[in-house]
Design a protein around this motif. Structure first.
Motif, PDB file in Angstrom:
ATOM      1  N   UNK A 162       0.809  -1.207   0.000  1.00 57.59           N
ATOM      2  CA  UNK A 162       0.000   0.000   0.000  1.00 57.59           C
ATOM      3  C   UNK A 162       0.845   1.260   0.000  1.00 57.59           C
ATOM      4  N   UNK A 163       0.499   2.207  -0.883  1.00 54.22           N
ATOM      5  CA  UNK A 163       1.105   3.538  -0.896  1.00 54.22           C
ATOM      6  C   UNK A 163      -0.003   4.536  -0.603  1.00 54.22           C
ATOM      7  N   UNK A 164       0.138   5.323   0.446  1.00 57.46           N
ATOM      8  CA  UNK A 164      -0.922   6.235   0.843  1.00 57.46           C
ATOM      9  C   UNK A 164      -1.135   7.296  -0.242  1.00 57.46           C
ATOM     10  N   UNK A 165      -2.378   7.397  -0.757  1.00 51.48           N
ATOM     11  CA  UNK A 165      -2.632   8.387  -1.810  1.00 51.48           C
ATOM     12  C   UNK A 165      -2.649   9.802  -1.251  1.00 51.48           C
ATOM     13  N   UNK A 185     -10.652   7.604  -2.001  1.00 52.69           N
ATOM     14  CA  UNK A 185      -9.640   7.580  -0.946  1.00 52.69           C
ATOM     15  C   UNK A 185      -8.819   8.866  -0.886  1.00 52.69           C
ATOM     16  N   UNK A 186      -8.920   9.699  -1.883  1.00 57.58           N
ATOM     17  CA  UNK A 186      -8.217  10.973  -1.845  1.00 57.58           C
ATOM     18  C   UNK A 186      -9.001  12.044  -1.082  1.00 57.58           C
ATOM     19  N   UNK A 187     -10.218  11.708  -0.684  1.00 56.11           N
ATOM     20  CA  UNK A 187     -11.028  12.621   0.122  1.00 56.11           C
ATOM     21  C   UNK A 187     -10.587  12.496   1.575  1.00 56.11           C
ATOM     22  N   UNK A 188     -10.225  13.576   2.249  1.00 57.83           N
ATOM     23  CA  UNK A 188      -9.828  13.491   3.661  1.00 57.83           C
ATOM     24  C   UNK A 188     -10.918  12.832   4.501  1.00 57.83           C
ATOM     25  N   UNK A 189     -10.507  11.869   5.295  1.00 59.16           N
ATOM     26  CA  UNK A 189     -11.464  11.151   6.130  1.00 59.16           C
ATOM     27  C   UNK A 189     -11.939   9.847   5.543  1.00 59.16           C
ATOM     28  N   UNK A 191     -10.716   6.224   3.866  1.00 54.63           N
ATOM     29  CA  UNK A 191      -9.653   5.268   3.562  1.00 54.63           C
ATOM     30  C   UNK A 191     -10.199   4.127   2.737  1.00 54.63           C
ATOM     31  N   UNK A 192      -9.468   3.022   2.734  1.00 55.36           N
ATOM     32  CA  UNK A 192      -9.880   1.883   1.919  1.00 55.36           C
ATOM     33  C   UNK A 192     -11.234   1.318   2.345  1.00 55.36           C
ATOM     34  N   UNK A 193     -11.446   1.204   3.654  1.00 57.19           N
ATOM     35  CA  UNK A 193     -12.689   0.588   4.146  1.00 57.19           C
ATOM     36  C   UNK A 193     -13.893   1.444   3.791  1.00 57.19           C
ATOM     37  N   UNK A 198     -18.754   2.760   0.417  1.00 55.78           N
ATOM     38  CA  UNK A 198     -19.507   3.704  -0.419  1.00 55.78           C
ATOM     39  C   UNK A 198     -19.853   3.069  -1.768  1.00 55.78           C
ATOM     40  N   UNK A 199     -18.869   2.419  -2.399  1.00 55.07           N
ATOM     41  CA  UNK A 199     -19.109   1.808  -3.704  1.00 55.07           C
ATOM     42  C   UNK A 199     -20.107   0.658  -3.589  1.00 55.07           C
ATOM     43  N   UNK A 200     -19.974  -0.160  -2.543  1.00 56.06           N
ATOM     44  CA  UNK A 200     -20.895  -1.289  -2.373  1.00 56.06           C
ATOM     45  C   UNK A 200     -22.323  -0.799  -2.153  1.00 56.06           C
ATOM     46  N   UNK A 201     -22.488   0.228  -1.333  1.00 55.71           N
ATOM     47  CA  UNK A 201     -23.833   0.753  -1.079  1.00 55.71           C
ATOM     48  C   UNK A 201     -24.404   1.418  -2.333  1.00 55.71           C
ATOM     49  N   UNK A 202     -23.571   2.101  -3.090  1.00 54.12           N
ATOM     50  CA  UNK A 202     -24.015   2.727  -4.334  1.00 54.12           C
ATOM     51  C   UNK A 202     -24.518   1.679  -5.327  1.00 54.12           C
ATOM     52  N   UNK A 203     -23.837   0.534  -5.392  1.00 54.06           N
ATOM     53  CA  UNK A 203     -24.266  -0.527  -6.297  1.00 54.06           C
ATOM     54  C   UNK A 203     -25.594  -1.129  -5.861  1.00 54.06           C
TER      55      UNK A 203
END
Length: 299
Positions: A162-165, A185-189, A191-193, A198-203
């Motif tokens: 992992x490289x922190x974006x 993940x580039x939005x402050x606050x 991370x990966x989890x 967000x993507x799973x709920x959007x789907x």
């Protein structure tokens, strides 16, 4: 505490041994002198000679034992790479044999030390040994990983590690229905989890129609909403007159009882033309139908 009080340095131990030998020689000499005083001639017997010889042998033995206990091998650390150093080099650094074995086992299983701090996690390595060796650790990653790290810098992943974006500056906004996990993940606050949630709920939802829907996700604070805007829905709507109860109940805004009420209505009265036809069912409230409306089609 008593060990600290009774501890003597190497030279102090030698002084004690020498003084002990001199005291013993003095005692033997006094004994010989007294015997000479009681007789006209001084006669040193074989027994006296043997006693003196044994005293010297015993004193020398005690000296060797005390010197062996007090002597420590001086270890001078040198720069080393924990990913490449062999057992001889690791042992020369003053590491215990079991720690050397743990390092080699970790590398044999495919483990790689990518930072000096990762060496501190080796089982058995004490904090004192790590602090002593830390200035001498020189890590060189394999060329493949170095190139991958540069190539994947903006995505956050590099061949399994992992490289922190980098994060967005304040005032940046992200389109919530189009962003993938790397952008989220580039939005402050976030991370990966949180990005994955967000993507799973959007789907499951079929897309967001309001930014405030983010707070429906577990562990998502209201403060994140300021970073997002919402565009058109990209997912296909639910065909409410064709979907079975199991398919309907997978939507976050429909439970199984509500899904059965919809299929029961279709069986009794035919296709639905509006959600208002469900208002008389006790399974639905006005708010339920209002939030469900953007996600259904009646064709």
């Amino acid at each position: 505490m008593w060990k600290d009080t009774l501890f003597c340095s190497y030279w102090e131990q030698r002084l004690v041994v020498v003084l002990s030998v001199l005291a013993l020689v003095l005692m033997v000499s006094v004994g010989v002198y007294r015997r000479a005083a009681r007789s006209d001639s001084v006669e040193v017997t074989d027994a006296d000679t043997a006693a003196i010889r044994q005293a010297f042998i015993r004193a020398d033995s005690l000296h060797r034992q005390s010197a062996g206990r007090g002597r420590r091998t001086a270890v001078v650390p040198v720069p080393f790479d924990p990913n490449r150093a062999d057992s001889v080099r690791l042992s020369s650094l003053g590491l215990p044999p079991y720690v050397v074995r743990n390092i080699l086992k970790y590398r044999a299983r495919g483990g790689v030390f990518r930072t000096p701090e990762s060496l501190a996690r080796i089982y058995g390595l004490t904090a004192e040994d790590y602090a002593r060796l830390r200035p001498y650790i020189r890590i060189t990653l394999p060329e493949k990983e170095q190139a991958s790290s540069v190539r994947q810098k903006n995505t956050g992943k590099a061949d399994g590690w992992w490289v922190r974006p980098s994060k967005f500056a304040e005032g940046t906004t992200v389109e919530l229905n189009a962003a993938d996990t790397a952008v989220l993940q580039r939005v402050p606050g976030i991370g990966r989890v949180r990005a994955s949630r967000i993507v799973a709920y959007r789907n499951r939802l079929g897309g967001f129609v309001r930014v405030s829907q983010l707070t429906e996700i577990s562990g998502m604070p209201d403060s994140l909403c300021r970073w997002f805007t919402v565009g058109p829905l990209t997912e296909k709507p639910i065909h409410i007159n064709r979907a079975e109860a199991a398919q309907l109940s997978r939507h976050p805004y429909l439970n199984y009882r509500q899904a059965r009420a919809i299929t029961d209505f279709r069986h009794k009265y035919g296709p639905l033309h509006s959600l208002r036809q469900l208002e008389l069912y006790e399974e639905f409230t006005a708010d339920d139908l209002k939030r469900l409306a953007p996600y259904v089609a009646f064709d």
